[in-house]
Design an enzyme around this catalytic site. Structure first.
Site, PDB file in Angstrom:
ATOM      1  N   LYS A   7       0.779 -33.784  38.905  1.00  0.00           N
ATOM      2  CA  LYS A   7      -0.263 -33.089  39.110  1.00  0.00           C
ATOM      3  C   LYS A   7      -1.964 -33.351  38.179  1.00  0.00           C
ATOM      4  O   LYS A   7      -2.847 -33.668  38.929  1.00  0.00           O
ATOM      5  CB  LYS A   7      -0.375 -31.182  39.641  1.00  0.00           C
ATOM      6  N   GLY A 125      -6.361 -12.555  36.464  1.00  0.00           N
ATOM      7  CA  GLY A 125      -5.910 -11.360  35.511  1.00  0.00           C
ATOM      8  C   GLY A 125      -7.273 -10.556  35.323  1.00  0.00           C
ATOM      9  O   GLY A 125      -7.877 -11.739  35.027  1.00  0.00           O
ATOM     10  N   ASN A 154      -9.633 -13.465  33.362  1.00  0.00           N
ATOM     11  CA  ASN A 154      -8.503 -13.793  32.519  1.00  0.00           C
ATOM     12  C   ASN A 154      -8.528 -15.482  32.483  1.00  0.00           C
ATOM     13  O   ASN A 154      -7.591 -15.295  33.573  1.00  0.00           O
ATOM     14  CB  ASN A 154      -7.485 -13.577  32.685  1.00  0.00           C
ATOM     15  N   ARG A 301     -16.746 -57.154  41.643  1.00  0.00           N
ATOM     16  CA  ARG A 301     -14.937 -56.490  41.560  1.00  0.00           C
ATOM     17  C   ARG A 301     -15.088 -56.510  39.532  1.00  0.00           C
ATOM     18  O   ARG A 301     -15.860 -57.162  39.215  1.00  0.00           O
ATOM     19  CB  ARG A 301     -14.062 -57.312  41.840  1.00  0.00           C
ATOM     20  N   HIS A 331     -25.640 -64.392  50.105  1.00  0.00           N
ATOM     21  CA  HIS A 331     -25.487 -64.230  51.930  1.00  0.00           C
ATOM     22  C   HIS A 331     -23.920 -64.195  52.137  1.00  0.00           C
ATOM     23  O   HIS A 331     -23.198 -65.832  52.105  1.00  0.00           O
ATOM     24  CB  HIS A 331     -25.702 -64.671  52.844  1.00  0.00           C
ATOM     25  N   TYR A 334     -18.191 -65.591  48.266  1.00  0.00           N
ATOM     26  CA  TYR A 334     -17.494 -65.270  47.591  1.00  0.00           C
ATOM     27  C   TYR A 334     -17.255 -65.815  46.189  1.00  0.00           C
ATOM     28  O   TYR A 334     -17.233 -66.958  46.174  1.00  0.00           O
ATOM     29  CB  TYR A 334     -16.025 -65.723  47.730  1.00  0.00           C
ATOM     30  N   TYR A 355      -7.748 -70.208  43.675  1.00  0.00           N
ATOM     31  CA  TYR A 355      -6.738 -69.795  43.204  1.00  0.00           C
ATOM     32  C   TYR A 355      -5.248 -70.391  43.963  1.00  0.00           C
ATOM     33  O   TYR A 355      -5.427 -70.814  45.090  1.00  0.00           O
ATOM     34  CB  TYR A 355      -6.037 -68.205  43.470  1.00  0.00           C
ATOM     35  N   SER A 373     -24.756 -74.449  52.308  1.00  0.00           N
ATOM     36  CA  SER A 373     -24.099 -73.180  52.877  1.00  0.00           C
ATOM     37  C   SER A 373     -22.811 -74.053  53.049  1.00  0.00           C
ATOM     38  O   SER A 373     -22.759 -74.972  53.121  1.00  0.00           O
ATOM     39  CB  SER A 373     -25.034 -73.143  54.282  1.00  0.00           C
TER      40      SER A 373
END
Length: 434
Positions: A7, A125, A154, A301, A331, A334, A355, A373
């Protein structure tokens, strides 16, 4: 929480709630920190490392029993102890200091309790007090009707000297409605001994709000974001639609920054002065220089370093790349694992192919270079200063300074071919339908 995640490790503003609390406590320079857990020790040890000792409460017999589990870790400690709750993450360092200060006041209380007065006291409490002197502590289940009318509640947080704390805990019994060992009982024991106990009251009940469900987690996120948005505007940023902007716990925003609607900041973002961030942009682990422009629909990123006056436009993704001063990636592009020189211009659809399925490679684009482009820059590759890459090129070899590189297949023209194709397919379709 109905979760495999502990939690207190559920995040608020991208940071586990326990880390929010420990960060505030760190401002007091604690000698040591002990985290008592009923389960999930492995998760906590992985998250905290050597910063805290993990003590496990098993079985779980109430809050007093939980604090007793820290006794071994504090066996040689002779100082002040703050008892905090990992699912009550927003207690401020200022409040913690006020509790310690009250502990060392002239009347030397044995225990200092943090109280609060909510609009609706519910089943909390109660703290029965005369001024700030505590007369009695009582759990709601054990309180009389008259005691339940008391508004001072409390929080469960308290401060005591180590020796006093564990001596009192050893005397706590479980003769109550739940059959548990209640931490507030140490106050009643101290009072029965003729000692003094005091209450410090927070002026912000939200500071001690606990989180026990996904709904309460979402509400805590909302409250945190509201405060952070207000702080950003107070510090000189313009948020056109504040309720749609989401900050991370460590977001740094400069002055005269304009943030349009629906912008999300993940962890690790620093934005300098005079930056414009257009709508629907997402930033994480990025640095943005003065007078840069982002978006709409830009994604930065981790490792993105956008320098002064650069422009990152529509549907552009930048990852682990330096975009030099005044450079433009406007535009549908990547750019990853790259260096883009000052004043360079990357046309729509430019991709750095970084990659190969096994390793990442770097692309370096020189100052004032122009990338036409729909070009693919196949790393590792260097594009020289003032070079031009023609539109539609797939570049796999270095381009020198001032060169033009055009990499396209030869265009072929076959007169009449399309007409013959259409005629043949229409005839075939008619035969099938017949």
């Amino acid at each position: 929480m109905k979760s495999d995640t502990h939690k207190v490790l559920h995040p608020i503003a991208g940071r586990p709630m326990l880390e929010h609390l420990l960060s505030s406590a760190a401002e007091l320079a604690p000698a040591r920190q002990v985290v008592v857990a009923g389960h999930g020790r492995d998760q906590l040890e992985k998250a905290l490392g050597a910063r805290a000792t993990i003590a496990v409460q098993d079985p779980q017999h109430g809050t007093a029993h939980a604090v007793q589990m820290a006794q071994d870790a504090l066996a040689d400690f002779d100082g002040d102890v703050l008892v905090l709750y990992g699912d009550v993450p927003f207690v401020t360092a200022e409040t913690m200091r006020s509790m310690i200060a009250r502990l060392h006041a002239d009347d030397a209380p044995k225990v200092v309790v943090l109280g609060f007065a909510p609009d609706d006291a519910l089943a909390y409490g109660r703290v029965i007090a005369d001024g700030d002197a505590i007369v009695k502590m009582v759990e709601f289940k054990d309180a009389t009707e008259v005691e339940r009318t008391t508004k001072l509640c409390n929080s469960g947080l308290l401060a005591a000297r180590s020796g006093d704390l564990f001596a009192l805990l050893a005397r706590v019994g479980n003769d109550n409605a739940q059959g548990e060992y209640y931490l507030p009982d140490i106050v009643n024991i101290a009072l029965a001994d003729g000692d003094h106990a005091a209450v410090v009251v927070t002026t912000d009940p939200d500071e001690v709000a606990g989180i026990n469900s996904r709904a309460e987690l979402a509400d805590a996120e909302r409250r945190w974001q509201d405060r952070r948005r207000a702080q950003a505007m107070a510090d000189g940023a313009t948020l056109i639609a504040p309720e749609t902007v989401w900050f991370s716990w460590d977001t740094q925003i400069g002055r005269d920054v304009l943030i349009e609607p629906n912008v999300v900041f993940g962890p690790g973002v620093t934005v300098a002065d005079y930056v414009t961030i257009h709508a629907f942009s997402h930033l994480e682990g990025a640095t943005v220089g003065s007078k840069a422009q982002l978006g709409p629909y830009a994604r930065l990123r981790p490792g993105a370093d956008v320098r002064a006056k650069a422009k990152i436009g529509n549907f552009v993704e930048i990852k682990k790349a330096v975009i030099g001063e005044g450079a433009k990636v406007n535009h549908l592009s990547y750019v990853g694992d790259a260096e883009v020189g000052a004043g360079a211009n990357l046309g729509a659809g430019t991709i750095t192919c970084n990659y190969d399925g096994y390793f990442k490679y770097k692309t370096v684009i020189g100052e004032r270079a122009f990338i036409g482009s729909n070009s693919a820059l196949i790393a590792p590759v260097r594009i020289g200063k003032d070079a031009i890459v023609a539109a539609g090129s797939a570049v796999s070899r270095d381009v020198g300074d001032g060169e033009l590189r055009l990499v396209r297949a030869e265009q072929m023209v076959k007169p009449g071919w399309a007409d013959r194709f259409h005629d043949a397919m229409k005839k075939k379709k008619a035969e099938k339908q017949g």
